[in-house]
Design a protein around this motif. Sequence first.
Motif: not given
Length: 185
Positions: A46-67
Amino acid sequence: MTQIEIPRPTSGDVVELIVEDHRLFESLLRELRDATADREAAREALSNVLIAHGEAEETEVYPKLRTKDAISDHEAEHGEEEHAEGNEKLLALLECKGTDTQKFDDAVEELAEALNHHIGEEEQTILNPARTEVSEQARQDLGERWAAMRNRLLDEGCGSVENVRRIVEEAHEEGLLPADDEDES
């Protein structure tokens, strides 16, 4: 300790990939509540997947959805605050010495509460708009980038207690989490 296999997709619709991880989080939380399960393996996974998931969302997904105007700055920032809150609860869980104590059980429930709240909100206010406002091709491209970063972070062991502690400290410095003396209010 048994190793829990974390799925490693390399492509797909980013919304579906994120939702699949959300179901994985829920499954791992059930394992953490089960006294007969390998709780140490579930905690590590859980620790590994939760951190990887959230960091990837904040870096790749949220900025693109904003634009693409699928989500507002406020929604993205709120998602990041909820990631920080979840990471802080995760750190408390990782710092528990054993997996058979009341402190561990309490830490699991606090993490579950933060995660379940975030999952529900994210699926409604971020992923639903992404489904309707972002083209299928853009969601596929995003899925590929998100999965690549998530898998790279998993390979790096991003869920180590040292890394989670660093991420939580950064969140405090960035103002995503209240100062420790504000927590009690």
